[in-house]
Design an enzyme around this catalytic site. Structure first.
Site, PDB file in Angstrom:
ATOM      1  N   LYS A  73      10.058  22.753  36.107  1.00 16.69           N
ATOM      2  CA  LYS A  73      10.492  22.119  34.465  1.00 16.69           C
ATOM      3  C   LYS A  73      11.987  21.513  35.193  1.00 16.69           C
ATOM      4  CE  LYS A  73      12.498  26.804  34.510  1.00 16.69           C
ATOM      5  NZ  LYS A  73      11.576  28.281  34.537  1.00 16.69           N
ATOM      6  N   TYR A  88      42.706  10.932  28.698  1.00 14.46           N
ATOM      7  CA  TYR A  88      43.403  11.415  26.757  1.00 14.46           C
ATOM      8  C   TYR A  88      43.521  12.886  26.876  1.00 14.46           C
ATOM      9  CZ  TYR A  88      39.125   8.631  25.679  1.00 14.46           C
ATOM     10  OH  TYR A  88      37.580   6.970  24.826  1.00 14.46           O
TER      11      TYR A  88
HETATM   12  C1  LIG Z   1      11.701  28.545  35.894  1.00 17.66           C
HETATM   13  C2  LIG Z   1      10.899  30.727  36.347  1.00 17.66           C
HETATM   14  C3  LIG Z   1      10.668  30.678  37.697  1.00 17.66           C
HETATM   15  C4  LIG Z   1      11.465  30.088  39.125  1.00 17.66           C
HETATM   16  O1  LIG Z   1      12.706  30.942  38.780  1.00 17.66           O
HETATM   17  P1  LIG Z   1      13.740  30.472  40.747  1.00 17.66           P
HETATM   18  O2  LIG Z   1      14.873  31.552  39.764  1.00 17.66           O
HETATM   19  O3  LIG Z   1      14.561  28.831  39.976  1.00 17.66           O
HETATM   20  O4  LIG Z   1      13.249  30.473  41.277  1.00 17.66           O
HETATM   21  C5  LIG Z   1      10.029  31.739  37.862  1.00 17.66           C
HETATM   22  N1  LIG Z   1       9.073  31.515  37.094  1.00 17.66           N
HETATM   23  C6  LIG Z   1       9.280  31.971  35.525  1.00 17.66           C
HETATM   24  C7  LIG Z   1       8.672  32.634  34.488  1.00 17.66           C
HETATM   25  C8  LIG Z   1       9.891  30.681  35.098  1.00 17.66           C
HETATM   26  O5  LIG Z   1      10.615  30.515  33.422  1.00 17.66           O
END
Ligand SMILES: *Cc1c(COP(=O)(O)O)cnc(C)c1O
Length: 388
Positions: free
Chosen positions: A44, A281
Site C-alpha cells: 500500500k 524564505y
Molecule cells: C499496513 C497494514 C499492515 C502492515 O503493517 P506494517 O506495520 O507495515 O508491517 C498489515 N495489516 C494491515 C491491516 C495493514 O493495514
C-alpha cells in the site's frame, strides 16, 4: 559552455534507487519468521513510497511471497498491470463503482461493511463466481472491525449468498509498535479468539486466521496463525524503537533487515555567500562566516518535509552537509563550506549511505516529529525509481 562541461551534465537530478539484493535478504528474514505460514507483503501507499510497479516487479522474483496486500482497488489494479498473478488481499474499503473491479482483478477483500458485502455477493452470484473474503473483527482498534453485535448480520449475508466464502478471520493490533508493554495486544488476541468462536457458533467457520503486521510477526509467535501480513519490515525498517528494543532484549539478532531504498539528487548550483547573509524564505538562517552553499533541486513537493528546515543534513562526498534556511517547494540549500572538491553535479544523498555516513528514514522522522512510515509514504510518486 565547453564540450567537457556539456558531457558532464547529470542525467538525473532526483531519483530513488531500489536494491534488489537487500529486498531478497529482508524477504528471507521474514520467510524465516513466518515458517510454513502464508506470506503476504504489503505494498500500500505506493509500496511505502518505494514505487508500487517497481516493487511488484521485484516481488515477482520472490517465490516465497504468496500474496500482496493493498489498501485500494486502484493499487490492486497497478499491481496486476505490473504483472502480479498471485493473490491480492484488499485491506481497505471499495466503493460501489469498484465492486466490479474487485471481481475482475480477482481480489480477496477484507470485509467490514455490510452494504459492501451484500453488493459483492449479489454481483458474484450474477456472474456465477465464488469469491474469498476476509472478515475484519473489532478487537480494540475501533477502526474497521466488525463488532460482536454486528456479527449475526454479516453471517446471515454469507448464509444467503453461497458465492461469498468466509475464508479468513482477521484483526489488526492497536498498540504493539508504541510500547514495550504488550498487555493490550494480549487482550486483543483474546477478543479475536472469542469473536472467531462466536462466528463458528453462528454457523460460519473461517479457513484461516491472520493478525500479524511487522511488529507482531517479529515479536510474537502466537500472532502468526496461518498467514502473516508484514509491510514496513520488508522494506528494511523497524516499526519503532520499542519493537527493535523488545526484539533485541529477547535475544534477537541485529541483522534482520536493511533499507531497500536510497534517495539521491545532484548539486544543481554552487555559490559563495558572505558572512552575515540570510538564506532562503523567512530569513530563518544567517551565515556566521563566509559560506559555500550548494543548491539541491529537491523540496517538500518531493516529500522532503519542510519540518526538516535547519535541522537535517544530506550527504555529499561522504560528508554531512547541513540544511540552511527553509526547505522550499522544489529546492533545498545546504552548507558545503567544509567539504572539499565539491562540484556542480556531485551526488547528494537524502536517504541512504555515502561512504561511512548513513542517513535513514528513521533519522528524518525523528527530526520531523513523525515516524519512518510517514517519511517513506510521502516520497512523491513522480520521483524516478531505478532498480539496482
Ligand atoms: C499496513 C497494514 C499492515 C502492515 O503493517 P506494517 O506495520 O507495515 O508491517 C498489515 N495489516 C494491515 C491491516 C495493514 O493495514
Amino acid at each position: 559552455m565547453n564540450r567537457s562541461q556539456a558531457t558532464n551534465r547529470p542525467r538525473l537530478l532526483n531519483w530513488i534507487e531500489l536494491d534488489q539484493a537487500v529486498l531478497r535478504k529482508n524477504i528471507g528474514s521474514l520467510a524465516k519468521l513466518a515458517g510454513d505460514r502464508t506470506l503476504a507483503i504489503c505494498v500500500k501507499a505506493n509500496a511505502y513510497g518505494h514505487g508500487l510497479a517497481e516493487m511488484t516487479s521485484l516481488l515477482k522474483g520472490e517465490k516465497r511471497v504468496d500474496y500482496l496486500t493493498v489498501h485500494s482497488v486502484a493499487e490492486a489494479s497497478l499491481a496486476r498491470k505490473a504483472g502480479w498473478d498471485r493473490k491480492i488481499m484488499l485491506l481497505g474499503p471499495f466503493s460501489s463503482d469498484e465492486t466490479r473491479s474487485v471481481l475482475e482483478l480477482d481480489l480477496e477483500p477484507m470485509i467490514f461493511e455490510i452494504g459492501a458485502l451484500e453488493e459483492l455477493g449479489h454481483l458474484a452470484g450474477k456472474q456465477n463466481r465464488v469469491i474469498r473474503t476476509h472478515l475484519k473483527l473489532e478487537t480494540g482498534t475501533n477502526r474497521q472491525g466488525i463488532t460482536e453485535q454486528e456479527l449475526p448480520g454479516f453471517v446471515s449475508v454469507y448464509k444467503k449468498q453461497p458465492s461469498l466464502i468466509p475464508y479468513g478471520a482477521a484483526m489488526h493490533f492497536a498498540n504493539i509498535e508504541d510500547t514495550t508493554n504488550h498487555e493490550y495486544a494480549q487482550q486483543q488476541l483474546d477478543r479475536f479468539e472469542y469473536l472467531v468462536k462466536r462466528m463458528e457458533e453462528l454457523g460460519i467457520k473461517p479457513e484461516i486466521k491472520h493478525t500479524a503486521s511487522s511488529a507482531a510477526l517479529i515479536l510474537f509467535d502466537k500472532t502468526r496463525f496461518d498467514l502473516v501480513r508484514p509491510g514496513l519490515s520488508a522494506y528494511g525498517y523497524w516499526p519503532s524503537k520499542e519493537t527493535y528494543l523488545s526484539y533485541r532484549l529477547a535475544g534477537g539478532d541485529n541483522n534482520l533487515f536493511e533499507p531497500v531504498l536510497s534517495w539521491k539528487s545532484r548539486i544543481s548550483q554552487l555559490k559563495q555567500v558572505e558572512k552575515d547573509s540570510f538564506i532562503g524564505y523567512g530569513c530563518s538562517y544567517q551565515t556566521t562566516a563566509d559560506t559555500k552553499l550548494a543548491v539541491v533541486p529537491v523540496g517538500y513537493y518531493d516529500g522532503y518535509d519542510r519540518a526538516l528546515s535547519n535541522l537535517a543534513y544530506v550527504l555529499i562526498n561522504g560528508k554531512r552537509a547541513p540544511i540552511r534556511g527553509r526547505i522550499c517547494m522544489n529546492l533545498t540549500m545546504v552548507d558545503v563550506t567544509d567539504i572539499e572538491n565539491v562540484r556542480i553535479g556531485d551526488e547528494v544523498t537524502l536517504i541512504g549511505r555515502d561512504q561511512v555516513e548513513t542517513i535513514w528514514a528513521d533519522q528524518l522522522a525523528d527530526w520531523g516529529g513523525t515516524i519512518n512510515y510517514e517519511v517513506l509514504a510521502r516520497l512523491s510518486s513522480a520521483i524516478v525509481r531505478r532498480t539496482l
